[in-house]
Scaffold this motif. Structure first.
Motif, short mmCIF file in Angstrom:
data_model
loop_
_atom_site.label_atom_id
_atom_site.label_comp_id
_atom_site.label_asym_id
_atom_site.label_seq_id
_atom_site.Cartn_x
_atom_site.Cartn_y
_atom_site.Cartn_z
N PHE A 125 -8.09 18.82 -15.04
CA PHE A 125 -6.83 17.86 -14.73
C PHE A 125 -5.85 17.59 -15.86
N GLN A 126 -4.52 17.23 -15.69
CA GLN A 126 -3.99 16.79 -16.99
C GLN A 126 -4.20 15.23 -17.06
N PRO A 127 -4.47 14.86 -18.20
CA PRO A 127 -5.21 13.53 -18.39
C PRO A 127 -3.63 12.36 -18.37
N SER A 128 -3.38 12.45 -17.26
CA SER A 128 -2.22 11.37 -17.26
C SER A 128 -2.82 10.03 -17.14
N ASP A 129 -2.08 8.90 -17.18
CA ASP A 129 -2.48 7.35 -17.08
C ASP A 129 -3.29 7.42 -15.77
N ALA A 130 -2.67 7.80 -14.70
CA ALA A 130 -3.22 7.59 -13.19
C ALA A 130 -4.53 8.14 -13.30
N VAL A 131 -4.77 9.31 -13.80
CA VAL A 131 -6.15 10.13 -13.58
C VAL A 131 -7.05 9.33 -14.63
N GLY A 522 -4.27 16.08 -10.61
CA GLY A 522 -3.64 14.91 -11.12
C GLY A 522 -2.44 14.42 -10.26
N ARG A 523 -1.68 15.08 -9.73
CA ARG A 523 -0.56 14.72 -8.94
C ARG A 523 -1.25 14.33 -7.72
N CYS A 524 -2.39 14.80 -7.12
CA CYS A 524 -3.14 14.22 -6.04
C CYS A 524 -3.65 12.91 -6.26
N ILE A 525 -3.92 12.46 -7.30
CA ILE A 525 -4.31 11.10 -7.56
C ILE A 525 -3.28 10.27 -7.83
N GLU A 526 -2.12 10.56 -8.58
CA GLU A 526 -1.02 10.02 -8.61
C GLU A 526 -0.16 9.72 -7.17
N GLY A 527 -0.40 10.60 -6.19
CA GLY A 527 0.11 10.47 -4.75
C GLY A 527 -0.89 9.41 -4.29
N ALA A 528 -2.18 9.52 -4.63
CA ALA A 528 -3.23 8.54 -3.89
C ALA A 528 -2.68 6.98 -4.08
N TYR A 529 -2.37 6.92 -5.41
CA TYR A 529 -1.83 5.47 -5.88
C TYR A 529 -0.52 5.37 -4.99
N GLU A 530 0.24 6.20 -4.75
CA GLU A 530 1.58 6.03 -4.23
C GLU A 530 1.34 5.63 -2.66
N SER A 531 0.33 6.45 -1.94
CA SER A 531 -0.13 6.11 -0.54
C SER A 531 -0.77 4.85 -0.31
N ALA A 532 -1.44 4.34 -1.38
CA ALA A 532 -2.09 2.88 -1.24
C ALA A 532 -1.07 1.72 -1.47
N SER A 533 -0.13 2.19 -2.24
CA SER A 533 0.88 0.85 -2.24
C SER A 533 1.81 1.17 -1.09
N GLU A 534 1.86 2.24 -0.23
CA GLU A 534 2.86 2.20 0.90
C GLU A 534 2.05 1.60 2.01
N VAL A 535 0.67 1.96 1.96
CA VAL A 535 -0.10 1.59 3.27
C VAL A 535 -0.22 -0.05 2.97
N SER A 536 -0.51 -0.78 1.56
CA SER A 536 -0.53 -2.02 1.33
C SER A 536 0.66 -2.69 2.00
N GLN A 537 1.83 -2.04 1.70
CA GLN A 537 3.29 -3.02 2.12
C GLN A 537 3.34 -2.89 3.69
N PHE A 538 2.73 -1.82 4.20
CA PHE A 538 2.85 -1.86 5.78
C PHE A 538 1.75 -3.01 6.25
N LEU A 539 0.54 -2.93 5.68
CA LEU A 539 -0.18 -3.96 6.36
C LEU A 539 -0.10 -5.37 5.81
N SER A 540 0.70 -5.50 5.01
CA SER A 540 1.26 -7.02 4.55
C SER A 540 2.22 -7.48 5.53
N LYS A 541 2.73 -6.83 6.46
CA LYS A 541 3.50 -7.15 7.49
C LYS A 541 2.97 -7.02 8.89
N PHE A 542 1.70 -6.46 8.76
CA PHE A 542 1.03 -6.30 10.12
C PHE A 542 0.03 -7.35 10.47
N SER A 543 0.17 -7.69 11.83
CA SER A 543 -0.96 -8.68 12.32
C SER A 543 -1.28 -8.40 13.81
N TYR A 544 -2.39 -8.56 14.29
CA TYR A 544 -2.66 -8.42 15.79
C TYR A 544 -2.01 -9.76 16.42
#
Length: 545
Positions: A125-131, A522-544
């Protein structure tokens, strides 16, 4: 290289040009040239796979988020949710159809072959800060290993392995390109070249226009083969190499865009770097002491019973709020009620799962292409290396790439034993070779002995003495659907799939994985952080209700 699961057999040499094919399952003799068992390393600090906690058959679990797929994208998304978005995603579940985590990452040791350790999927992997952050959060800070930043990389051109410039000051002195070719590249980078097209350009079109024919044919074309196993006449510059594409778009030229990016960086400085992260000098690649599998295994160990193995997802049903996922598991049929779902499986798998919910999304996802690639791992004695390829008496470097025009079938060769420590016994050289790709799909119809013969023949043209002893064949792994191709229209198709999900009211379903984020680990790991932020933002507005 990011790869999909495949099958492999075992073969042995009786001479450099004569092979004997031995199916792996029939190796029973104690004097066989190959060990009885090949063991993928799939657990952190031990060879014990993650055990999923039993769940009562027929029961329904409830969770904030289900992550489908326990490859590197899925596991890193889960860890990012747990470490950075705990308030909104405290309850998650990772499900995997196979009986191990790691997906395409396949680190292998063979019983009876002490001292050998190799990769049959992604190799580094390329040792980016995300990795690096992901590694530290996984407790692997003392297991990181890095290649020598000063080690050369080579391209085979006109019957010789030639070093590639590692920094701008090397550019005038390396012999891979002619003086006119270097001048053409310099003027083009400054903006003295034809204007960009109104349509989406391929990698080949962009590079030939900006930097000239020599840069394309001798640097970029083999790079595309090595990274994407792709055809640069079809790969999209915007999708595959978006950062470089943006330089011209934002600055009028590659050099102009670089200066603008530097200026923008000064105006909008990044947040302070995590002081825990190691400081690296130069361009290098990284891995772990016992191979890449240490990362998914460490994450899985930390997630514990949140990871469910051998859970095959059969359907996704939309509820008034959230989704109901049905699984075939070792304990029987199971259902999971989730507020959100992240699909980190290959696009063709996601297409089948989403077909009952959205034909348009499924159609878009079915159009991504994954060509086959084979990973051929072999070892030679150190004496087999040509003297002119040695530096201070050793094989040094990252590896070599092979332009398609040079009469070599192998895409590239990684010097595994030179790159990282403890990959081969003393006196031996371990080489990982890739063959196949978008321009050579016929490998799927070849016997494994034929693939090894092709690799060995190629290496004897470039790196290995022609009369050297036959190599020790450690592994041949054929991936029928290996690397998603970011061809022209890729980003449009991806956006069409997302738009179709929104149109059908399927909010809370997210797409992830290498066809979304990029093929490099490395891009898969960076993308994982991006997906987690997107999902967290969605869940912050979600309630049963």
């Amino acid at each position: 290289m990011a790869l999909s699961v495949g099958a492999a057999s075992t073969l042995s040499f009786s001479s450099p040009l004569q092979f004997k094919f031995v199916p792996r399952r029939t190796l029973t003799s104690s004097n066989s040239p190959f060990p009885k068992k090949s063991t993928p390393i799939s657990a952190f600090s031990s060879a014990t796979p993650t055990i999923s906690a039993p769940t009562a058959a027929g029961s329904t679990l409830s969770t904030d988020c289900v992550i489908v797929g326990a490859g590197i994208s899925g596991l890193c998304t889960a860890q990012a949710l747990q470490t950075r978005h705990q308030p909104h995603a405290s309850d998650i579940l990772v499900t995997e159809a196979r009986d191990r985590v790691g997906g395409n990452i396949t680190t292998v040791e063979k019983e009876g072959y002490d001292g050998y350790l190799w990769e049959e999927g992604p190799n580094s992997f390329q040792p980016s800060d995300a990795v690096l952050s992901m590694a530290l959060d996984s407790g692997l800070q003392n297991d990181l290993v890095f290649g020598d930043a000063d080690a050369p990389r080579f391209v085979y051109w006109n019957d010789k392995l030639r070093p590639v410039p590692s920094k701008l000051t090397d550019f005038p002195f390396f012999d891979l390109m002619s003086l006119p070719g270097k001048i053409r590249a310099g003027f083009g980078a400054l903006g003295i070249r034809p204007p960009p097209s109104d349509r989406e350009e391929s990698v080949e079109e962009f590079v030939r226009r900006n930097l000239g024919d020599e840069v394309f044919e001798r640097l970029i074309e083999p790079f595309c083969s090595g990274v994407y196993a792709g055809d640069p006449s079809k790969l999209s510059m915007k999708a595959a190499f978006g950062k470089v594409w943006k330089l011209e778009k934002n600055g009028g030229s590659i050099i102009g865009g670089t200066f603008k990016a530097i200026q923008d960086g000064k105006k909008n400085p990044k947040p302070p770097r995590d002081p825990r992260l190691p400081k690296l000098k130069g361009q290098t690649v990284g891995s772990f002491r016992k191979g890449l599998s240490m990362l998914p295994s460490a994450i899985s160990s930390r997630l514990g019973t949140k990871v469910k193995l051998s859970w095959k997802l059969s359907s996704i049903q939309k509820l008034d709020q959230g989704y109901l996922l049905s699984y075939e598991t070792p304990d029987g049929l199971m259902t999971v009620k989730a507020k959100s779902v992240i699909l980190t499986v290959p696009s063709y798998v996601a297409s089948n799962l989403l077909r009952p919910l959205s034909n348009d999304a499924a159609d878009s996802l079915s159009n991504f292409y994954y060509p086959p690639v084979a990973a051929v791992t072999i070892s030679y004695s150190k004496e087999a290396i040509r003297k002119e390829c040695l530096i201070d008496g050793e094989l040094k470097g990252f590896g070599q790439l092979h332009p398609r025009s040079q009469g070599v079938e192998t895409l590239g060769t990684i010097y595994s034993s030179s790159l990282f420590p403890n990959r081969a016994p003393p006196g031996r050289v371990l080489l990982l070779n890739y063959i196949g790709g978008a321009t050579n799909t016929g490998i799927v119809s070849k016997a494994e002995g034929e693939l090894v013969k092709a690799v060995d023949r190629d290496l004897r043209k470039m790196l290995i003495n022609r009369n050297a002893e036959e190599p020790l064949v450690l592994g041949v792994r054929i991936w029928p659907q290996a690397i998603p191709q970011f061809v022209i229209g890729h980003l449009d198709r991806l956006e069409s799939a997302r738009s179709a999900l929104n149109k059908e009211g399927l909010k809370g379903i997210f797409l992830g994985g290498n066809y979304v984020a990029g093929v490099a680990l490395g891009r898969c790991i960076e993308g994982a952080y991006e997906s987690a932020s997107e999902v967290s933002q969605f869940l912050s507005k979600f309630s049963y209700k």
